[in-house]
Design an enzyme around this catalytic site. Structure first.
Site, mmCIF file in Angstrom:
data_model
loop_
_atom_site.group_PDB
_atom_site.id
_atom_site.type_symbol
_atom_site.label_atom_id
_atom_site.label_comp_id
_atom_site.label_asym_id
_atom_site.label_seq_id
_atom_site.Cartn_x
_atom_site.Cartn_y
_atom_site.Cartn_z
ATOM 1 N N SER A 143 31.762 31.869 43.522
ATOM 2 C CA SER A 143 30.382 32.282 43.217
ATOM 3 C C SER A 143 29.696 31.094 42.567
ATOM 4 O O SER A 143 30.368 30.265 41.924
ATOM 5 C CB SER A 143 30.378 33.456 42.244
ATOM 6 O OG SER A 143 29.088 33.632 41.682
ATOM 7 N N TYR A 156 33.192 37.022 34.270
ATOM 8 C CA TYR A 156 33.029 36.882 35.726
ATOM 9 C C TYR A 156 32.906 35.399 36.084
ATOM 10 O O TYR A 156 33.599 34.907 36.986
ATOM 11 C CB TYR A 156 31.798 37.661 36.202
ATOM 12 C CG TYR A 156 31.535 37.502 37.678
ATOM 13 C CD1 TYR A 156 32.426 38.007 38.622
ATOM 14 C CD2 TYR A 156 30.405 36.824 38.147
ATOM 15 C CE1 TYR A 156 32.202 37.849 39.987
ATOM 16 C CE2 TYR A 156 30.173 36.667 39.495
ATOM 17 C CZ TYR A 156 31.072 37.180 40.418
ATOM 18 O OH TYR A 156 30.850 37.024 41.766
HETATM 19 N N1 LIG Z 1 27.047 39.846 46.324
HETATM 20 C C1 LIG Z 1 26.830 38.760 45.614
HETATM 21 O O1 LIG Z 1 25.711 38.497 45.131
HETATM 22 C C2 LIG Z 1 27.959 37.792 45.391
HETATM 23 C C3 LIG Z 1 27.638 36.510 44.905
HETATM 24 C C4 LIG Z 1 28.661 35.604 44.674
HETATM 25 C C5 LIG Z 1 29.965 35.955 44.947
HETATM 26 N N2 LIG Z 1 30.253 37.203 45.410
HETATM 27 C C6 LIG Z 1 31.663 37.517 45.645
HETATM 28 O O2 LIG Z 1 31.804 37.999 46.972
HETATM 29 C C7 LIG Z 1 32.983 38.788 47.053
HETATM 30 C C8 LIG Z 1 32.693 40.037 47.879
HETATM 31 O O3 LIG Z 1 31.753 40.836 47.212
HETATM 32 P P1 LIG Z 1 30.550 41.566 47.940
HETATM 33 O O4 LIG Z 1 29.314 40.963 47.460
HETATM 34 O O5 LIG Z 1 30.804 41.657 49.385
HETATM 35 O O6 LIG Z 1 30.650 43.004 47.221
HETATM 36 P P2 LIG Z 1 31.124 44.435 47.780
HETATM 37 O O7 LIG Z 1 30.299 44.837 48.945
HETATM 38 O O8 LIG Z 1 31.159 45.310 46.565
HETATM 39 O O9 LIG Z 1 32.596 44.155 48.296
HETATM 40 C C9 LIG Z 1 33.713 44.082 47.471
HETATM 41 C C10 LIG Z 1 34.947 44.350 48.304
HETATM 42 O O10 LIG Z 1 36.105 44.254 47.479
HETATM 43 C C11 LIG Z 1 36.862 45.452 47.632
HETATM 44 N N3 LIG Z 1 37.542 45.766 46.381
HETATM 45 C C12 LIG Z 1 36.978 46.048 45.183
HETATM 46 N N4 LIG Z 1 37.939 46.334 44.285
HETATM 47 C C13 LIG Z 1 39.124 46.227 44.942
HETATM 48 C C14 LIG Z 1 40.484 46.415 44.566
HETATM 49 N N5 LIG Z 1 40.809 46.771 43.303
HETATM 50 N N6 LIG Z 1 41.444 46.234 45.490
HETATM 51 C C15 LIG Z 1 41.124 45.891 46.760
HETATM 52 N N7 LIG Z 1 39.871 45.688 47.173
HETATM 53 C C16 LIG Z 1 38.874 45.868 46.279
HETATM 54 C C17 LIG Z 1 35.847 46.535 47.998
HETATM 55 O O11 LIG Z 1 36.418 47.577 48.764
HETATM 56 P P3 LIG Z 1 36.991 48.972 48.203
HETATM 57 O O12 LIG Z 1 35.982 49.521 47.259
HETATM 58 O O13 LIG Z 1 37.182 49.766 49.468
HETATM 59 O O14 LIG Z 1 38.292 48.621 47.537
HETATM 60 C C18 LIG Z 1 34.933 45.738 48.914
HETATM 61 O O15 LIG Z 1 35.462 45.681 50.211
HETATM 62 C C19 LIG Z 1 33.438 39.051 45.617
HETATM 63 O O16 LIG Z 1 34.530 38.207 45.318
HETATM 64 C C20 LIG Z 1 32.227 38.641 44.788
HETATM 65 O O17 LIG Z 1 32.576 38.186 43.508
HETATM 66 C C21 LIG Z 1 29.281 38.122 45.641
#
Ligand SMILES: NC(=O)c1ccc[n+]([C@@H]2O[C@H](COP(=O)([O-])OP(=O)(O)OC[C@H]3O[C@@H](n4cnc5c(N)ncnc54)[C@H](OP(=O)(O)O)[C@@H]3O)[C@@H](O)[C@H]2O)c1
Length: 267
Positions: A143, A156
């Protein structure tokens, strides 16, 4: 649309929604079979069926809560034992926005388990086999908070700084053995992440929010261009290079037999 040349199997964590779901789609279209990992088995199965039908690739579901040791070890075992695996996308992660004084320490600990411990253990399980088989790919979703910890919850940011450093070290140690490593540093991306973090994405200035599809396509273009660190929103790569050059310039002076003159106690 799919390619008929198989690139092996990619394991994508957090593939049930958001960024991970887009990676699953794009990697299938690039010729990878898939193993999709997340907690929500029903959602994973629905995505797997759709992707398999659309791309003709084999798409398997491995439901796991990566904060639970038994589940994590089951995914590790698969990574160690399945010789078809050629790529790992460490994407599963959670965020938070609360400052330290308002943060729930148990939630912070769970975040560290998912964002750091699981990512480390899964990489450690996958990499020996990848290297033994002549190489492979590890994409770690970090991130911009990893280099700008002031913007969200500090724990985070700390977890994502770990992901950046770990990926740089992975490249340093194993690029020579055929391992391609990439850390992706998304800025705000329109996903469910923001609901979990407690900040509705619609409350953010819309000029800083990127669609997940655009973010992943840019990150994969960065991968194709050989980038180790990809910041999808950063217009000028020279800005990252200047930051990296400054870091490298520090290196010869970071460890010396004497303290810096300015830090010597006054006589
Ligand atoms: N969105 C942003 O603005 C942003 C910015 C920078 C970085 N990121 C990073 O991008 C990555 C993906 O996030 P996203 O934005 O796509 O959010 P998201 O839509 O909430 O996706 C998160 C994913 O992780 C899974 N997950 C959560 N807890 C888990 C657990 N305990 N065990 C296994 N799987 C788990 C969730 O699925 P289940 O609930 O089905 O387990 C979901 O598939 C993360 O690492 C986040 O830090 C996001």
């Amino acid at each position: 649309m799919s390619t008929t040349i198989s690139k092996g199997t990619a394991v994508v964590t957090g593939a049930s929604s958001g960024i991970g779901a887009v990676y699953a789609d794009r990697l299938a279209r690039r010729g990878y079979d898939l193993i999709l990992v997340a907690r929500n088995a029903a959602r994973l199965r629905e995505r797997a069926q759709r992707l398999a039908a659309e791309t003709g690739r084999t798409v398997e579901v491995l439901a796991a809560d990566l904060t639970r040791p038994a589940d994590l070890r089951a995914v590790e075992a698969r990574l160690r034992e399945d010789h078809r695996i050629t790529a790992l996308v460490n994407n599963a992660g959670v965020g938070a926005a609360a400052p330290l004084l308002d943060a729930d320490v148990d939630a912070m600990e769970a975040m560290i388990h998912l964002n750091v411990t699981a990512l480390t253990r899964l990489t450690h399980a996958a990499v020996p086999g990848l290297v033994k088989r002549g190489g492979g790919l590890v994409i770690n979703i970090a991130s911009i908070a990893g280099i700008a910890p002031e913007i969200l919850n500090g724990t985070y940011g700390g977890t994502k700084a770990f992901v950046v450093a770990f990926t740089q070290s992975l490249h340093h140690e194993l690029a020579g053995k055929g391992l391609r490593a990439q850390a992706v540093l998304p800025g705000a991306t329109r996903t469910e992440f923001w609901d979990v973090a407690g900040v509705p994405v619609d409350h953010l200035p819309q000029e800083i929010v990127m669609p997940a599809e655009e973010m992943v396509d840019a990150a994969l273009t960065g991968l194709d261009q050989g980038e180790l660190i990809t910041i999808p929103a950063l217009p000028d790569l020279a800005d990252w290079q200047a930051y990296e050059d400054a870091r490298q310039k520090l290196k010869p002076n970071l460890s010396r037999s004497e303290a810096a003159a300015r830090l010597k106690p006054a006589a």
